[in-house]
Design a protein around this motif. Structure first.
Motif, PDB file in Angstrom:
ATOM      1  N   ASP A  17       0.813  -1.214   0.000  1.00  0.00           N
ATOM      2  CA  ASP A  17       0.000   0.000   0.000  1.00  0.00           C
ATOM      3  C   ASP A  17       0.849   1.267   0.000  1.00  0.00           C
ATOM      4  O   ASP A  17       0.318   2.370   0.027  1.00  0.00           O
ATOM      5  CB  ASP A  17      -0.971   0.006   1.184  1.00  0.00           C
ATOM      6  CG  ASP A  17      -0.257  -0.111   2.519  1.00  0.00           C
ATOM      7  OD1 ASP A  17       0.982  -0.256   2.527  1.00  0.00           O
ATOM      8  OD2 ASP A  17      -0.935  -0.062   3.552  1.00  0.00           O
ATOM      9  N   LYS A  18       2.169   1.120  -0.033  1.00  0.00           N
ATOM     10  CA  LYS A  18       3.050   2.278  -0.162  1.00  0.00           C
ATOM     11  C   LYS A  18       4.018   2.004  -1.319  1.00  0.00           C
ATOM     12  O   LYS A  18       4.142   0.862  -1.769  1.00  0.00           O
ATOM     13  CB  LYS A  18       3.802   2.547   1.138  1.00  0.00           C
ATOM     14  CG  LYS A  18       4.680   1.425   1.641  1.00  0.00           C
ATOM     15  CD  LYS A  18       5.251   1.787   3.000  1.00  0.00           C
ATOM     16  CE  LYS A  18       5.904   0.590   3.663  1.00  0.00           C
ATOM     17  NZ  LYS A  18       6.343   0.895   5.013  1.00  0.00           N
ATOM     18  N   PRO A  19       4.685   3.036  -1.812  1.00  0.00           N
ATOM     19  CA  PRO A  19       5.649   2.811  -2.904  1.00  0.00           C
ATOM     20  C   PRO A  19       6.737   1.817  -2.485  1.00  0.00           C
ATOM     21  O   PRO A  19       7.108   1.747  -1.309  1.00  0.00           O
ATOM     22  CB  PRO A  19       6.244   4.206  -3.140  1.00  0.00           C
ATOM     23  CG  PRO A  19       5.249   5.161  -2.581  1.00  0.00           C
ATOM     24  CD  PRO A  19       4.597   4.443  -1.427  1.00  0.00           C
ATOM     25  N   THR A  49       7.312   5.386   4.793  1.00  0.00           N
ATOM     26  CA  THR A  49       6.702   5.856   3.544  1.00  0.00           C
ATOM     27  C   THR A  49       7.166   5.117   2.301  1.00  0.00           C
ATOM     28  O   THR A  49       6.582   5.292   1.228  1.00  0.00           O
ATOM     29  CB  THR A  49       7.014   7.352   3.333  1.00  0.00           C
ATOM     30  OG1 THR A  49       8.439   7.538   3.306  1.00  0.00           O
ATOM     31  CG2 THR A  49       6.407   8.195   4.444  1.00  0.00           C
ATOM     32  N   LEU A  50       8.223   4.297   2.419  1.00  0.00           N
ATOM     33  CA  LEU A  50       8.779   3.612   1.255  1.00  0.00           C
ATOM     34  C   LEU A  50       9.289   2.248   1.680  1.00  0.00           C
ATOM     35  O   LEU A  50      10.038   2.137   2.652  1.00  0.00           O
ATOM     36  CB  LEU A  50       9.945   4.437   0.673  1.00  0.00           C
ATOM     37  CG  LEU A  50      10.684   3.850  -0.525  1.00  0.00           C
ATOM     38  CD1 LEU A  50       9.806   3.926  -1.777  1.00  0.00           C
ATOM     39  CD2 LEU A  50      11.991   4.604  -0.759  1.00  0.00           C
ATOM     40  N   LEU A  77      10.999   1.739  -9.160  1.00  0.00           N
ATOM     41  CA  LEU A  77      10.019   2.241  -8.205  1.00  0.00           C
ATOM     42  C   LEU A  77       8.627   1.804  -8.643  1.00  0.00           C
ATOM     43  O   LEU A  77       8.226   2.047  -9.781  1.00  0.00           O
ATOM     44  CB  LEU A  77      10.106   3.768  -8.135  1.00  0.00           C
ATOM     45  CG  LEU A  77       9.182   4.458  -7.146  1.00  0.00           C
ATOM     46  CD1 LEU A  77       9.506   4.047  -5.710  1.00  0.00           C
ATOM     47  CD2 LEU A  77       9.294   5.977  -7.309  1.00  0.00           C
ATOM     48  N   ARG A  79       4.418   1.687  -7.702  1.00  0.00           N
ATOM     49  CA  ARG A  79       3.334   2.322  -6.952  1.00  0.00           C
ATOM     50  C   ARG A  79       2.035   1.684  -7.408  1.00  0.00           C
ATOM     51  O   ARG A  79       1.781   1.589  -8.610  1.00  0.00           O
ATOM     52  CB  ARG A  79       3.315   3.827  -7.226  1.00  0.00           C
ATOM     53  CG  ARG A  79       2.198   4.580  -6.547  1.00  0.00           C
ATOM     54  CD  ARG A  79       2.670   5.026  -5.179  1.00  0.00           C
ATOM     55  NE  ARG A  79       1.687   5.793  -4.457  1.00  0.00           N
ATOM     56  CZ  ARG A  79       1.907   7.017  -4.000  1.00  0.00           C
ATOM     57  NH1 ARG A  79       3.031   7.625  -4.207  1.00  0.00           N
ATOM     58  NH2 ARG A  79       1.001   7.608  -3.291  1.00  0.00           N
ATOM     59  N   ASP A  80       1.226   1.230  -6.493  1.00  0.00           N
ATOM     60  CA  ASP A  80      -0.050   0.581  -6.815  1.00  0.00           C
ATOM     61  C   ASP A  80       0.133  -0.573  -7.795  1.00  0.00           C
ATOM     62  O   ASP A  80      -0.657  -0.747  -8.719  1.00  0.00           O
ATOM     63  CB  ASP A  80      -1.041   1.609  -7.363  1.00  0.00           C
ATOM     64  CG  ASP A  80      -1.354   2.698  -6.345  1.00  0.00           C
ATOM     65  OD1 ASP A  80      -1.418   2.386  -5.144  1.00  0.00           O
ATOM     66  OD2 ASP A  80      -1.526   3.861  -6.758  1.00  0.00           O
ATOM     67  N   VAL A  84       6.790   2.724 -12.001  1.00  0.00           N
ATOM     68  CA  VAL A  84       6.603   4.122 -12.383  1.00  0.00           C
ATOM     69  C   VAL A  84       7.911   4.802 -12.780  1.00  0.00           C
ATOM     70  O   VAL A  84       7.881   5.809 -13.475  1.00  0.00           O
ATOM     71  CB  VAL A  84       5.901   4.939 -11.281  1.00  0.00           C
ATOM     72  CG1 VAL A  84       4.466   4.459 -11.101  1.00  0.00           C
ATOM     73  CG2 VAL A  84       6.647   4.877  -9.972  1.00  0.00           C
ATOM     74  N   LEU A 104       8.405  10.421  -6.801  1.00  0.00           N
ATOM     75  CA  LEU A 104       7.261  10.277  -5.923  1.00  0.00           C
ATOM     76  C   LEU A 104       6.329  11.479  -6.000  1.00  0.00           C
ATOM     77  O   LEU A 104       5.123  11.349  -5.873  1.00  0.00           O
ATOM     78  CB  LEU A 104       7.725  10.039  -4.479  1.00  0.00           C
ATOM     79  CG  LEU A 104       8.368   8.679  -4.244  1.00  0.00           C
ATOM     80  CD1 LEU A 104       9.075   8.629  -2.891  1.00  0.00           C
ATOM     81  CD2 LEU A 104       7.344   7.562  -4.360  1.00  0.00           C
ATOM     82  N   ILE A 107       3.964  11.216  -9.035  1.00  0.00           N
ATOM     83  CA  ILE A 107       2.992  10.108  -9.064  1.00  0.00           C
ATOM     84  C   ILE A 107       1.615  10.624  -8.665  1.00  0.00           C
ATOM     85  O   ILE A 107       1.457  11.324  -7.729  1.00  0.00           O
ATOM     86  CB  ILE A 107       3.432   8.971  -8.110  1.00  0.00           C
ATOM     87  CG1 ILE A 107       4.726   8.367  -8.628  1.00  0.00           C
ATOM     88  CG2 ILE A 107       2.366   7.916  -7.980  1.00  0.00           C
ATOM     89  CD1 ILE A 107       5.314   7.314  -7.705  1.00  0.00           C
TER      90      ILE A 107
END
Length: 107
Positions: A17-19, A49-50, A77, A79-80, A84, A104, A107
């Motif tokens: 749920d986070k990058p 956060t990561l 990287l 995301r979801d 990205v 980030l 995004i």
């Protein structure tokens, strides 16, 4: 920094749920060993956060093929569940953090 495999990639990277920053590396790659301590520091500093993961491309060729990794180290990287941005080659910590923050924000 946790290690992932072809089998655990979906759970450890795509379903987070986070990058997630994934380090595609190999034992025989000197620049991969140079950037590893930098990634350990980033993993500790940005734990909230990561997520930072590493995958040995010699032992896990499916993920390397699926994400078309051609050079090592490649930092990708996600995301979801989607890639990205990719960063190819070792770089100093300050530059990597600036590039990560830029990616980030975009995004």
């Amino acid at each position: 920094m946790r290690t992932v495999t072809d089998e655990s990639f979906e759970q450890e990277v795509l379903r987070q749920d986070k990058p997630v920053l994934v380090d595609f590396w190999a034992q025989w790659c000197p620049p991969c060993h140079m950037i590893a301590p930098v990634l350990d520091e980033i993993a500790a500093e940005r734990a909230g956060t990561l997520a930072v993961r590493k995958i040995n491309t010699d032992e896990n060729p499916v993920s390397m093929r699926d994400y078309q990794v051609m050079s090592l180290p490649t930092l990708m990287l996600f995301r979801d569940g989607k890639p990205v941005r990719a960063f190819i080659g070792a770089r100093p910590k300050a530059r990597l953090l600036a590039e990560l923050d830029d990616a980030l924000r975009g995004i």
